[in-house]
Design a protein around this motif. Structure first.
Motif, PDB file in Angstrom:
ATOM      1  N   VAL A 263     -15.676  -4.539  36.863  1.00  0.00           N
ATOM      2  CA  VAL A 263     -16.203  -3.602  35.867  1.00  0.00           C
ATOM      3  C   VAL A 263     -15.848  -1.973  36.003  1.00  0.00           C
ATOM      4  O   VAL A 263     -15.619  -1.763  34.836  1.00  0.00           O
ATOM      5  CB  VAL A 263     -17.818  -3.836  36.044  1.00  0.00           C
ATOM      6  N   PHE A 264     -15.900  -1.729  37.126  1.00  0.00           N
ATOM      7  CA  PHE A 264     -15.702  -0.005  37.220  1.00  0.00           C
ATOM      8  C   PHE A 264     -14.195   0.177  37.040  1.00  0.00           C
ATOM      9  O   PHE A 264     -13.794   1.257  36.577  1.00  0.00           O
ATOM     10  CB  PHE A 264     -16.170   0.437  38.441  1.00  0.00           C
ATOM     11  N   VAL A 265     -13.292  -0.762  37.284  1.00  0.00           N
ATOM     12  CA  VAL A 265     -11.960  -0.642  37.043  1.00  0.00           C
ATOM     13  C   VAL A 265     -11.465  -0.588  35.825  1.00  0.00           C
ATOM     14  O   VAL A 265     -10.869   0.326  34.946  1.00  0.00           O
ATOM     15  CB  VAL A 265     -11.065  -1.659  37.956  1.00  0.00           C
ATOM     16  N   VAL A 266     -12.385  -1.803  34.964  1.00  0.00           N
ATOM     17  CA  VAL A 266     -11.948  -1.559  33.484  1.00  0.00           C
ATOM     18  C   VAL A 266     -12.545  -0.500  32.733  1.00  0.00           C
ATOM     19  O   VAL A 266     -12.282  -0.001  31.885  1.00  0.00           O
ATOM     20  CB  VAL A 266     -12.744  -2.798  32.927  1.00  0.00           C
ATOM     21  N   PHE A 267     -13.909  -0.076  33.484  1.00  0.00           N
ATOM     22  CA  PHE A 267     -14.343   1.042  32.737  1.00  0.00           C
ATOM     23  C   PHE A 267     -13.481   2.455  32.915  1.00  0.00           C
ATOM     24  O   PHE A 267     -13.438   3.349  31.923  1.00  0.00           O
ATOM     25  CB  PHE A 267     -15.465   1.420  33.744  1.00  0.00           C
ATOM     26  N   ALA A 268     -13.031   2.765  34.064  1.00  0.00           N
ATOM     27  CA  ALA A 268     -12.112   3.763  34.112  1.00  0.00           C
ATOM     28  C   ALA A 268     -10.926   3.652  33.189  1.00  0.00           C
ATOM     29  O   ALA A 268     -10.395   4.630  32.754  1.00  0.00           O
ATOM     30  CB  ALA A 268     -11.559   3.802  35.569  1.00  0.00           C
ATOM     31  N   ILE A 269     -10.511   2.360  33.285  1.00  0.00           N
ATOM     32  CA  ILE A 269      -8.876   2.232  32.301  1.00  0.00           C
ATOM     33  C   ILE A 269      -9.205   2.701  30.906  1.00  0.00           C
ATOM     34  O   ILE A 269      -8.442   3.340  30.202  1.00  0.00           O
ATOM     35  CB  ILE A 269      -8.345   0.928  32.277  1.00  0.00           C
ATOM     36  N   VAL A 270     -10.443   2.226  30.508  1.00  0.00           N
ATOM     37  CA  VAL A 270     -10.953   2.417  29.059  1.00  0.00           C
ATOM     38  C   VAL A 270     -10.985   3.876  28.745  1.00  0.00           C
ATOM     39  O   VAL A 270     -10.523   4.419  27.740  1.00  0.00           O
ATOM     40  CB  VAL A 270     -12.038   1.633  28.735  1.00  0.00           C
ATOM     41  N   LEU A 271     -11.599   4.489  29.769  1.00  0.00           N
ATOM     42  CA  LEU A 271     -11.948   6.102  29.604  1.00  0.00           C
ATOM     43  C   LEU A 271     -10.689   6.971  29.532  1.00  0.00           C
ATOM     44  O   LEU A 271     -10.627   7.883  28.950  1.00  0.00           O
ATOM     45  CB  LEU A 271     -12.849   6.458  30.631  1.00  0.00           C
TER      46      LEU A 271
END
Length: 287
Positions: A263-271
């Protein structure tokens, strides 16, 4: 399909927290990080009613609604309003303090163990498109969708919603135009808090009543808020469902210990690609 339904249900819960953040932000310019704690208050009201026994379900929802709404009024009046001319970090610290106090009172009264509350409605398994779901799952998903749609319409098609957008963009200018920003903030906190309390008895059968749940919901709700875009109800709903699905499939195919990592990997990529979130608008200021 079972994993999809489970993921959408989890995502809907996160989205409901983020929608509460949006409501207070649009009404006051402040993110109420104690919102998840007020939802937990509603959950413990349901547990109290279950332990006492004999209370009709509508009365339980009404008590949770009024109690959380009253706490929201107190929170805005004594913890937020005196700090409106201070830095944003002061309000953040105050919100964390309010959340800590609420959690402490609940823990002192009921302990820190997770407490189970049975669902007040039917609990038979439903077969849907080849998958299995509980009626509560579908209700939670439906409530999240309806709340997001209602908030979007209220925000963009009513005078109150437009006033909220105006004060969010420029609080001083909104005051000069005659908007009662103090009243808007007060009732925004009250309505958002009451809605959170009202959701507590609905969600408790899915999540248990536990003081530790508030922090988890607060963090995941904030992730959903940032991903969807602060102030965007549509974005929050889509981001919530997306995060829920990522958790569900991450737990199945990678392992339950790594689903938060995914979840936090996807979060970082999107941001990195969209710093304002999926549906957040960029603000340009001439200097």
């Amino acid at each position: 399909m079972t994993e999809i339904i489970a993921g959408l249900t989890t995502g809907a819960i996160y989205a409901l927290v983020a929608l509460g953040y949006n409501m207070t932000y649009l009404a006051s310019g402040v993110l109420n990080f104690a919102h998840a704690n007020l939802m937990v208050v509603g959950m413990f009201v349901a547990y109290w009613a279950h332990s006492v026994g004999g209370l009709p379900t509508p009365v339980v929802f009404l008590i949770a609604f009024l109690l959380a709404g009253g706490l929201g009024l107190v929170e805005e009046r004594f913890a937020i309003r005196p700090l409106h001319n201070s830095s944003g970090s002061a309000e953040l610290v105050t919100m964390i303090g309010v959340a800590t106090v609420i959690t402490g009172v609940i823990a002192f009264s009921y302990g820190t163990d997770a407490l189970r509350v049975p669902f007040f409605g039917p609990d038979q398994t439903i077969v849907l498109l080849g998958g299995r779901a509980q009626p509560l799952d579908l209700i939670i998903i439906g409530v999240a969708v309806v709340l997001a749609v209602v908030l979007h319409l209220v925000t963009h098609r009513t005078s109150v919603g437009l006033a909220a957008l105006a004060q969010t963009d420029d609080r001083e200018a909104a005051q000069l135009r005659g908007i009662n920003v103090g009243g808007l903030s007060l009732w925004g906190f009250a309505v958002a808090s009451a809605a959170g309390g009202l959701l507590g008895p609905l969600l408790v059968s899915k999540t248990f009543a536990a003081t530790s749940l508030a922090l988890l919901l607060a963090v995941k709700g904030f992730v959903v808020l940032v991903l969807g875009g602060v102030g965007s109800h549509r974005g929050v709903l889509i981001a919530g469902f997306g995060i829920g699905l990522i958790e569900a499939f991450g737990a199945r195919y990678i392992g339950p210990l790594y689903r938060d990592v995914v979840v936090f990997v996807v979060f970082a990529i999107v941001l990195l690609a969209l710093p304002q979130g999926l549906f957040g608008g960029r603000k340009v200021r001439a200097v």
